[in-house]
Design a protein around this motif. Structure first.
Motif, short mmCIF file in Angstrom:
data_model
loop_
_atom_site.label_atom_id
_atom_site.label_comp_id
_atom_site.label_asym_id
_atom_site.label_seq_id
_atom_site.Cartn_x
_atom_site.Cartn_y
_atom_site.Cartn_z
N ILE A 1 -2.91 -7.54 -2.92
CA ILE A 1 -4.21 -6.91 -3.16
C ILE A 1 -4.11 -5.40 -3.16
N THR A 2 -3.41 -4.86 -2.17
CA THR A 2 -3.35 -3.40 -2.07
C THR A 2 -2.26 -2.82 -2.94
N MET B 1 6.36 4.90 -9.29
CA MET B 1 6.47 4.94 -7.83
C MET B 1 5.36 4.20 -7.12
N LEU B 2 4.68 3.37 -7.86
CA LEU B 2 3.56 2.69 -7.22
C LEU B 2 3.97 1.28 -6.80
N GLY B 3 3.24 0.75 -5.89
CA GLY B 3 3.35 -0.67 -5.64
C GLY B 3 4.64 -1.16 -5.04
N ILE B 4 5.47 -0.27 -4.51
CA ILE B 4 6.68 -0.76 -3.89
C ILE B 4 6.36 -1.37 -2.53
N CYS B 5 5.15 -1.07 -2.08
CA CYS B 5 4.71 -1.54 -0.76
C CYS B 5 5.19 -2.92 -0.41
N SER B 6 4.48 -3.88 -0.99
CA SER B 6 4.66 -5.25 -0.55
C SER B 6 5.97 -5.83 -1.05
N CYS C 1 -0.75 -0.99 -5.62
CA CYS C 1 -1.41 0.02 -6.46
C CYS C 1 -1.25 -0.27 -7.95
N LEU D 1 -0.77 -9.09 0.66
CA LEU D 1 -0.71 -7.65 0.46
C LEU D 1 -0.62 -7.25 -1.01
N CYS E 1 -1.63 0.07 2.07
CA CYS E 1 -1.35 -1.31 2.49
C CYS E 1 -1.05 -1.41 3.97
N LEU F 1 9.36 -4.89 -0.98
CA LEU F 1 10.71 -4.88 -0.41
C LEU F 1 10.96 -5.87 0.71
N PHE G 1 7.91 -1.87 5.32
CA PHE G 1 7.67 -1.28 4.00
C PHE G 1 6.19 -1.15 3.65
N MET H 1 3.85 2.53 1.55
CA MET H 1 4.82 3.35 0.84
C MET H 1 4.18 4.28 -0.18
N ILE I 1 8.12 0.45 -10.73
CA ILE I 1 8.69 0.79 -9.43
C ILE I 1 9.38 2.14 -9.48
N ASN I 2 10.24 2.32 -10.45
CA ASN I 2 11.02 3.54 -10.44
C ASN I 2 10.24 4.75 -10.91
N PHE J 1 12.19 11.22 -6.36
CA PHE J 1 11.95 9.90 -5.79
C PHE J 1 13.19 9.27 -5.18
#
Lengths: 202, 210, 246
Positions: free
Chosen positions: B110-111, B26-31, B113, B108, A124, B33, A22, A25, B22-23, A180
């Motif tokens: 840190i990154t 749409m940002l920051g879903i990175c770390s 968003c 993570l 990331c 899940l 993930f 993203m 999140i929804n 989305f």
């Protein structure tokens, strides 16, 4: 050698940094709307991951890791707690330097990649690549292969997604599922496809 | 009584539900899940996130008048990174087991968003008490999504909630099986997708241009 | 120009403040972190011989006391003799933990360090004093894919190993392997004692782990042979020296 090929295949497919971990993203969702942009960003990620992962390897193993400063005569110093902040600065600096280098030496490459490079500093996947490299205790060569493989895997995923989204424009989706939501679900299906590669061994 | 109308409450509620990070953003879903296989890890991750986002919002908001404009992004990153490192070191010292499970994903943050977005977009131009509420709200919104995904994955994937068995043995005897697919990465994507659909459908926002 | 100076001043000031803060925190927390890792190691050694239970909660003191009482670190020479670890300088020895109760060796514990799909898999494998039966297996560290190879950290997988044999009925060393899928269905009857259930979707992790276990165990084979032939001599307790070393 076989291990390296196997590591490469694993980081492209079964352990894809985007689809299995993930990472990256934000730009994935935003940029996959357009195929050409996706390809450009994909190349930029491959490039930056291949460069920053080994560079961070050198920095970690010669400056930060416990006992890494032995060459400077201060072997009992452990600076590994600084790795997050150092890695992120190195990535930002490398991206900046790369941008200037490309601008100086290849105008056509700059036209293609240049605009994407600043976007990458906050991706990331790039920081994740460096952190995984530390966590999994790669050797230098392995870190190069892993960086490259992770980049190729990320690029593959975003290009495939961009292509799928072109087709999806003509799909008649119920209200709320468009945009989305459907992107996420298709990504999930794609991740399932990539996982099938997990049985491959050399 | 008019709690829901105050500006402070709005600073909290907007990111927590109506503009959920999140929804909707749409940002920051990175770390987020990768740690949703278990509720326990997702919960600690949420706390870490709330700490970092609230702390950095507060610090940046307090310093907003003296931070030189041209280096503000790097200052924000520096503050965020330091808070993340503190969190990471703290977890390693006091919650060793959990920190092992979270592995690189705390780093993570840190990154992520959302955090940079909130410090840059909100804390730089708002007084501390609003910035703190905004931080907590964003953290709570992030946490609610993370925890719901983790709840579904743990419940259907391992038949547990917070590590306690909740599916009665009689179900298994009757032929019920845990869904191994829930533990895999694709399940997280699909759950997020369905949740985004549900939220967009319920809140009724979004472009109605079709 | 004064703007520039102000920016630089601010940046320098921020670096100093953050640097001091982080260094203080890291230095203050480091002893705790190292102690945690040490306790975790000890707990896993104890787990492999079933002296503590997986879901039980233990204080650091309980773990340390139990460990000091029952477990001792020795070295195994190439001929399979067990010597005090402190004598390493003379010939290379492999680290081996002994579980000693009532002055007899109950089991020996072999540290496992092997390559997985992504990174190293580390753990402990305990073998009974008959030199052939696995008493327990724990994994302390791995970086396999969550949901797939990552399942090796699950209780069922590790408990899977208990009671398996590393030698066949003719007395030849065969190691213990991870099957592709369930042992019941995949493995012929006479091979069953040497196989554990595999994880679906993680064929590769199973393969790496099988190979790794075989390699490590064959290095310890001289010791295992001595245990099987019942000619193991219990070395003197090395406790005091070992403690002095730490």
């Amino acid at each position: 050698m076989v291990e390296l090929v196997s590591l490469f295949l694993n980081s492209v497919f079964a352990g894809n940094i985007l689809l299995a971990y993930f990472l990256g993203m934000c730009s994935f969702v935003a940029i996959s709307k357009n195929l050409n942009t996706a390809i450009g960003l994909g190349f930029a990620v491959v490039f930056v991951l291949t460069v920053t992962t080994p560079v961070n390897w050198l920095i970690f193993h010669y400056l930060l890791a416990p006992g890494a400063l032995a060459w400077a005569g201060i072997g009992d110093v452990n600076l590994s707690f600084l790795r997050l902040i150092v890695f992120i600065s190195v990535i930002a600096a490398m991206v900046q330097a790369l941008e200037m280098l490309i601008d100086r030496f290849s105008a056509s490459l700059y036209a293609g990649l240049g605009i994407f490079l600043p976007l990458i500093a906050v991706n990331c996947a790039i920081l994740g690549g460096s952190l995984f490299m530390v966590e999994r205790e790669y050797t230098f060569i392995e870190s190069v292969v892993f960086g490259f493989g992770a980049g190729v895997g990320w690029m593959l995923a975003i290009v495939a997604m961009a292509a799928a989204r072109i087709k999806m424009r003509y799909a008649d989706l119920p209200y709320g599922l468009d945009g989305f939501a459907i992107t996420m679900i298709v990504t999930g299906l794609m991740a399932m496809g990539f996982m099938l590669f997990s049985g491959i061994s050399l | 009584m008019k709690l829901t109308r105050t500006k402070t409450f709005k600073a909290f509620a907007e990111p927590a539900w109506t503009n959920n990070p999140i929804n909707m953003q749409m940002l920051g879903i990175c770390s987020a899940l990768a740690v949703t296989i278990q509720l326990r890890t997702a919960f600690v991750m949420t706390l870490a996130m709330i700490f970092v986002i609230t702390g950095s919002s507060l610090i940046i908001s307090l310093l907003r008048k003296i931070i030189p404009g041209n280096i503000r992004i790097i200052v924000e990153l520096g503050v965020i990174a330091s808070l993340v490192i503190l969190t990471d070191e703290f977890l390693r010292a006091y919650y060793f087991e959990i920190s092992r499970l979270l592995s690189v994903f705390v780093g993570l943050i840190i990154t992520n968003c959302i955090i940079l977005g909130r410090t840059e977009g909100f804390a730089m131009s708002n007084p501390p008490h609003l910035a703190v509420m905004d931080g907590i709200g964003n953290g709570a919104g992030y946490g609610s999504v993370l925890l719901s995904v983790a709840f579904l994955r743990e419940l259907f994937g391992s038949g547990e909630v917070f590590g306690y068995d909740v599916i009665p043995q009689s179900f298994y005897d009757a032929g019920y099986e845990d869904m191994g697919f829930m533990l895999l990465a694709p399940a997280a994507f699909i759950i997020i997708g369905l949740m985004a659909w549900l939220q967009k459908y319920l809140s009724g926002t979004g472009e109605k241009d079709r | 120009m004064s703007d520039m100076a102000k920016s630089i001043l601010f940046a320098v000031g921020m670096c100093i403040v953050l640097g001091l803060l982080l260094t203080t925190a890291a230095t203050a927390l480091q002893p705790l972190q190292q102690k945690n890792m040490e306790i975790n190691r000890k707990k896993n050694v104890l787990l492999s011989v079933d002296l503590v239970s997986r879901d039980g909660k233990y204080t650091h003191e309980e773990i340390t006391t139990l460990y000091d009482e029952k477990i001792d670190l020795f070295g195994a020479t190439q001929t399979g003799a067990i010597v005090e670890e402190n004598k390493i300088d003379r010939e290379p020895v492999l680290p081996i933990y002994l579980y000693i109760e009532d002055d007899t060796i109950q089991a020996y514990i072999v540290p496992i360090d092997t390559q997985g799909v992504w990174g190293m898999i580390s753990g402990y494998l305990a073998i009974e004093d008959d030199g052939s039966t696995v008493r327990g297996f724990t994994i302390t560290r791995h970086s396999e894919t969550p949901g797939l190879g990552g399942e090796i950290e699950r209780q069922w997988f590790q408990e899977n190993f208990e009671g398996k044999k590393i030698v066949n009925k003719h007395g030849t060393f065969v190691s213990v392997r991870v099957a592709r899928g369930e042992v019941e269905r995949q493995v012929p009857e006479e091979e069953k004692p040497h196989y554990v259930d595999g994880i679906s979707g993680a064929t590769l992790t199973g393969k790496y782990l099988s190979e790794g276990l075989k390699q490590v165990l064959s290095r310890y084979e001289p010791v295992s042979i001595r245990f099987r032939d019942n000619r193991i001599e219990k070395p003197g307790r090395s406790k005091k020296r070992a403690k002095g070393d730490l």
